[in-house]
Motif scaffolding. Structure first.
Motif, PDB file in Angstrom:
ATOM      1  N   GLY A 211      16.787  -6.356   6.094  1.00 36.41           N
ATOM      2  CA  GLY A 211      16.891  -4.922   6.325  1.00 36.41           C
ATOM      3  C   GLY A 211      15.636  -4.170   5.937  1.00 36.41           C
ATOM      4  N   LEU A 212      15.509  -2.948   6.489  1.00 30.69           N
ATOM      5  CA  LEU A 212      14.361  -2.091   6.201  1.00 30.69           C
ATOM      6  C   LEU A 212      14.627  -1.115   5.066  1.00 30.69           C
ATOM      7  CD1 LEU A 212      13.315  -1.261   9.849  1.00 30.69           C
ATOM      8  CD2 LEU A 212      12.000  -2.606   8.225  1.00 30.69           C
ATOM      9  N   SER A 213      15.890  -0.948   4.679  1.00 29.14           N
ATOM     10  CA  SER A 213      16.197  -0.033   3.585  1.00 29.14           C
ATOM     11  C   SER A 213      15.647  -0.594   2.283  1.00 29.14           C
ATOM     12  CB  SER A 213      17.711   0.163   3.480  1.00 29.14           C
ATOM     13  OG  SER A 213      18.349  -1.065   3.249  1.00 29.14           O
ATOM     14  N   SER A 214      15.681   0.201   1.249  1.00 26.23           N
ATOM     15  CA  SER A 214      15.076  -0.208  -0.026  1.00 26.23           C
ATOM     16  C   SER A 214      15.731  -1.455  -0.601  1.00 26.23           C
ATOM     17  CB  SER A 214      15.148   0.936  -1.041  1.00 26.23           C
ATOM     18  OG  SER A 214      16.505   1.289  -1.297  1.00 26.23           O
ATOM     19  N   ARG A 221       9.828  -6.030   0.156  1.00 25.87           N
ATOM     20  CA  ARG A 221       8.429  -6.415   0.376  1.00 25.87           C
ATOM     21  C   ARG A 221       7.529  -5.183   0.396  1.00 25.87           C
ATOM     22  NH1 ARG A 221       5.150  -6.588   4.760  1.00 25.87           N
ATOM     23  NH2 ARG A 221       3.432  -8.091   4.746  1.00 25.87           N
ATOM     24  N   HIS A 222       8.018  -4.119   1.014  1.00 27.51           N
ATOM     25  CA  HIS A 222       7.243  -2.884   1.078  1.00 27.51           C
ATOM     26  C   HIS A 222       6.990  -2.328  -0.322  1.00 27.51           C
ATOM     27  CE1 HIS A 222       5.579   0.562   3.165  1.00 27.51           C
ATOM     28  NE2 HIS A 222       6.366   1.389   2.503  1.00 27.51           N
ATOM     29  N   ALA A 223       8.000  -2.404  -1.192  1.00 29.22           N
ATOM     30  CA  ALA A 223       7.836  -1.938  -2.570  1.00 29.22           C
ATOM     31  C   ALA A 223       6.788  -2.769  -3.307  1.00 29.22           C
ATOM     32  CB  ALA A 223       9.177  -2.002  -3.300  1.00 29.22           C
ATOM     33  N   ALA A 224       6.800  -4.086  -3.085  1.00 30.67           N
ATOM     34  CA  ALA A 224       5.811  -4.957  -3.722  1.00 30.67           C
ATOM     35  C   ALA A 224       4.407  -4.626  -3.231  1.00 30.67           C
ATOM     36  CB  ALA A 224       6.139  -6.417  -3.456  1.00 30.67           C
ATOM     37  N   LEU A 225       4.281  -4.337  -1.934  1.00 31.57           N
ATOM     38  CA  LEU A 225       2.970  -4.039  -1.355  1.00 31.57           C
ATOM     39  C   LEU A 225       2.374  -2.747  -1.903  1.00 31.57           C
ATOM     40  CD1 LEU A 225       3.519  -5.009   2.389  1.00 31.57           C
ATOM     41  CD2 LEU A 225       1.904  -6.066   0.807  1.00 31.57           C
ATOM     42  N   LYS A 226       3.221  -1.847  -2.349  1.00 31.46           N
ATOM     43  CA  LYS A 226       2.720  -0.610  -2.942  1.00 31.46           C
ATOM     44  C   LYS A 226       2.028  -0.877  -4.279  1.00 31.46           C
ATOM     45  CE  LYS A 226       6.038   2.641  -0.908  1.00 31.46           C
ATOM     46  NZ  LYS A 226       7.134   3.615  -1.204  1.00 31.46           N
ATOM     47  N   ALA A 227       2.406  -1.988  -4.909  1.00 33.27           N
ATOM     48  CA  ALA A 227       1.867  -2.297  -6.234  1.00 33.27           C
ATOM     49  C   ALA A 227       0.734  -3.310  -6.188  1.00 33.27           C
ATOM     50  CB  ALA A 227       2.990  -2.824  -7.131  1.00 33.27           C
ATOM     51  N   VAL A 228       0.833  -4.314  -5.312  1.00 27.33           N
ATOM     52  CA  VAL A 228      -0.123  -5.425  -5.313  1.00 27.33           C
ATOM     53  C   VAL A 228      -0.380  -5.861  -3.874  1.00 27.33           C
ATOM     54  CG1 VAL A 228      -0.631  -7.732  -6.203  1.00 27.33           C
ATOM     55  CG2 VAL A 228       0.876  -6.215  -7.502  1.00 27.33           C
ATOM     56  N   LYS A 229      -1.612  -6.234  -3.578  1.00 25.00           N
ATOM     57  CA  LYS A 229      -1.938  -6.765  -2.257  1.00 25.00           C
ATOM     58  C   LYS A 229      -1.481  -8.209  -2.144  1.00 25.00           C
ATOM     59  CE  LYS A 229      -6.053  -3.931  -1.379  1.00 25.00           C
ATOM     60  NZ  LYS A 229      -7.523  -3.959  -1.106  1.00 25.00           N
ATOM     61  N   THR A 230      -1.180  -8.621  -0.930  1.00 25.11           N
ATOM     62  CA  THR A 230      -0.859 -10.026  -0.681  1.00 25.11           C
ATOM     63  C   THR A 230      -2.143 -10.848  -0.770  1.00 25.11           C
ATOM     64  OG1 THR A 230      -1.225  -9.875   1.695  1.00 25.11           O
ATOM     65  CG2 THR A 230       0.987  -9.345   0.886  1.00 25.11           C
ATOM     66  N   PRO A 231      -2.017 -12.165  -0.946  1.00 28.43           N
ATOM     67  CA  PRO A 231      -3.217 -13.009  -0.942  1.00 28.43           C
ATOM     68  C   PRO A 231      -4.033 -12.880   0.340  1.00 28.43           C
ATOM     69  CG  PRO A 231      -1.392 -14.222  -1.877  1.00 28.43           C
ATOM     70  CD  PRO A 231      -0.816 -12.932  -1.357  1.00 28.43           C
ATOM     71  N   LEU A 241       3.716 -12.032  -6.264  1.00 34.00           N
ATOM     72  CA  LEU A 241       5.072 -12.565  -6.338  1.00 34.00           C
ATOM     73  C   LEU A 241       5.834 -11.979  -7.521  1.00 34.00           C
ATOM     74  CD1 LEU A 241       4.621 -16.326  -5.361  1.00 34.00           C
ATOM     75  CD2 LEU A 241       5.580 -14.465  -3.985  1.00 34.00           C
ATOM     76  N   ASP A 242       5.151 -11.722  -8.624  1.00 30.67           N
ATOM     77  CA  ASP A 242       5.803 -11.048  -9.746  1.00 30.67           C
ATOM     78  C   ASP A 242       6.312  -9.671  -9.312  1.00 30.67           C
ATOM     79  OD1 ASP A 242       5.996 -12.666 -12.030  1.00 30.67           O
ATOM     80  OD2 ASP A 242       3.871 -12.400 -12.503  1.00 30.67           O
ATOM     81  N   ALA A 243       5.488  -8.946  -8.567  1.00 23.66           N
ATOM     82  CA  ALA A 243       5.892  -7.623  -8.094  1.00 23.66           C
ATOM     83  C   ALA A 243       7.067  -7.732  -7.121  1.00 23.66           C
ATOM     84  CB  ALA A 243       4.713  -6.912  -7.430  1.00 23.66           C
ATOM     85  N   PHE A 244       7.026  -8.712  -6.246  1.00 26.85           N
ATOM     86  CA  PHE A 244       8.119  -8.914  -5.284  1.00 26.85           C
ATOM     87  C   PHE A 244       9.416  -9.270  -6.013  1.00 26.85           C
ATOM     88  CE2 PHE A 244      10.805 -11.187  -2.369  1.00 26.85           C
ATOM     89  CZ  PHE A 244      10.654 -10.518  -1.166  1.00 26.85           C
ATOM     90  N   LEU A 245       9.333 -10.189  -6.973  1.00 25.25           N
ATOM     91  CA  LEU A 245      10.516 -10.587  -7.720  1.00 25.25           C
ATOM     92  C   LEU A 245      11.045  -9.432  -8.559  1.00 25.25           C
ATOM     93  CD1 LEU A 245       9.457 -14.180  -8.821  1.00 25.25           C
ATOM     94  CD2 LEU A 245      11.208 -13.580  -7.136  1.00 25.25           C
ATOM     95  N   ASP A 246      10.164  -8.612  -9.107  1.00 25.45           N
ATOM     96  CA  ASP A 246      10.601  -7.425  -9.855  1.00 25.45           C
ATOM     97  C   ASP A 246      11.411  -6.498  -8.956  1.00 25.45           C
ATOM     98  OD1 ASP A 246       9.389  -8.251 -12.199  1.00 25.45           O
ATOM     99  OD2 ASP A 246       7.615  -6.981 -11.949  1.00 25.45           O
ATOM    100  N   ALA A 247      10.919  -6.269  -7.738  1.00 25.53           N
ATOM    101  CA  ALA A 247      11.610  -5.378  -6.807  1.00 25.53           C
ATOM    102  C   ALA A 247      12.958  -5.951  -6.395  1.00 25.53           C
ATOM    103  CB  ALA A 247      10.732  -5.124  -5.582  1.00 25.53           C
ATOM    104  N   SER A 248      12.998  -7.269  -6.144  1.00 27.00           N
ATOM    105  CA  SER A 248      14.248  -7.923  -5.777  1.00 27.00           C
ATOM    106  C   SER A 248      15.241  -7.870  -6.935  1.00 27.00           C
ATOM    107  CB  SER A 248      13.976  -9.377  -5.382  1.00 27.00           C
ATOM    108  OG  SER A 248      15.166 -10.058  -5.073  1.00 27.00           O
TER     109      SER A 248
END
Length: 299
Positions: A211-214, A221-231, A241-248
């Motif tokens: 889904g596209l919702s939060s 993924r969008h929330a993680a991208l606001k904090a850290v760039k992908t490789p 991945l830490d940022a992505f896992l935090d958001a999840s």
């Protein structure tokens, strides 16, 4: 297993929106409709799609390698069904009381989240006389709800009967890959992620839904991208991945039931692999989910 967002009927999502961090002129992800989602390879431009597919095909297999895909299936099953025997789940069906209606099969297809409907429609198109075909009108009616109207009585028995057939088990595998595995792994590869990163995406896609919702995969993924760039954008994989896992994890903490709020599939599994630097998911692999310990020595 709980899927917190509905899976809309899949259509194309513009690649620049999916892949970018939102710094350009692309529409913000929050402005897109759920109906615009399918997977990052669908652009509407056949040449661009072929170029993307060729690029992914040239990359290391990663999680798509047969042994790693088997390991991914066991990891998912440990969290969703407290077992490593994922092949024993084809005929499993029950209402978990999580608002998704019936949850069933090898990846937890739900009568309320559209993926079960997609599966039965696909299977019926190829096998019209199957035991589940008579329930298609009811599945269309209850899609998006937790209702059993038109499914009871008889649907659970029909599911178990169909699951004895190798063609229905194959259909479950095919739709699992089409909706969850392939989009997650392809996007993870384009994001420059390792085998572990590809699994992190896959598990989140299964758990939260595409889904596209939060509280959906693309929103996380969008929330993680606001904090850290992908490789692939020059960022550090561990930090991303830490940022992505935090958001999840934050989405899981706000779930309705105690089990859904248990974040051990991240805390004592994926996060531990990441801290150990086991980005290729090398064996032996040891982890804990929902209070149970698991170990895979060989495949």
């Amino acid at each position: 297993m709980t899927r917190f967002v509905l899976i809309g009927a899949p259509i194309a999502l513009v690649v620049s929106v999916v892949l970018g961090g939102g710094d350009g002129d692309e529409r913000p992800i929050e402005d897109l409709a759920q109906s615009e989602v399918e997977n990052p390879l669908k652009t509407g431009d056949r040449k661009k799609e072929k170029a993307l597919k060729d690029e992914i095909a040239s990359m290391p297999a990663g999680l798509a390698a047969p042994d790693k895909k088997e390991l991914a299936a066991r990891l998912i099953a440990s969290a969703d069904n407290s077992t490593l025997d994922w092949r024993g789940q084809y005929d499993d069906i029950e209402d978990l009381g999580d608002g998704n209606g019936y949850t069933a099969g090898v990846i937890g297809f739900c009568s309320g989240t559209n993926d079960m409907l997609q599966l039965v429609e696909h299977y019926t198109a190829e096998h019209p006389g199957n035991p589940l075909a008579p329930f298609l009108p009811a599945l269309r009616e209850v899609d998006g709800s937790d209702s059993h109207e038109g499914l009871d009585p008889g649907f659970t028995e029909a599911w178990k009967k169909a699951s004895k057939l190798p063609e229905f088990r194959a259909a479950q595998d095919e739709i699992r890959d089409r909706i969850y595995f392939d989009p997650a792994v392809d996007l993870a590869k384009m994001d420059g992620l390792s085998t572990l990163g590809q699994f992190v995406y896959y598990d989140a896609m299964v758990l939260h839904g595409p889904g596209l919702s939060s509280d959906g995969f693309y929103g996380i993924r969008h929330a993680a991208l606001k904090a850290v760039k992908t490789p692939s954008e020059g960022g550090d994989e561990k930090k991303y991945l830490d940022a992505f896992l935090d958001a999840s994890r934050e989405i899981m903490k706000n779930a309705r039931s105690e089990r859904e709020r248990d974040t051990s599939r991240i805390d004592t599994a994926q996060r531990e692999f990441l801290r150990a630097g086991n980005t290729e998911l090398r064996l032996p692999l040891v982890w804990r989910t929902y209070g149970e310990s698991f170990r895979v020595e060989r495949l």
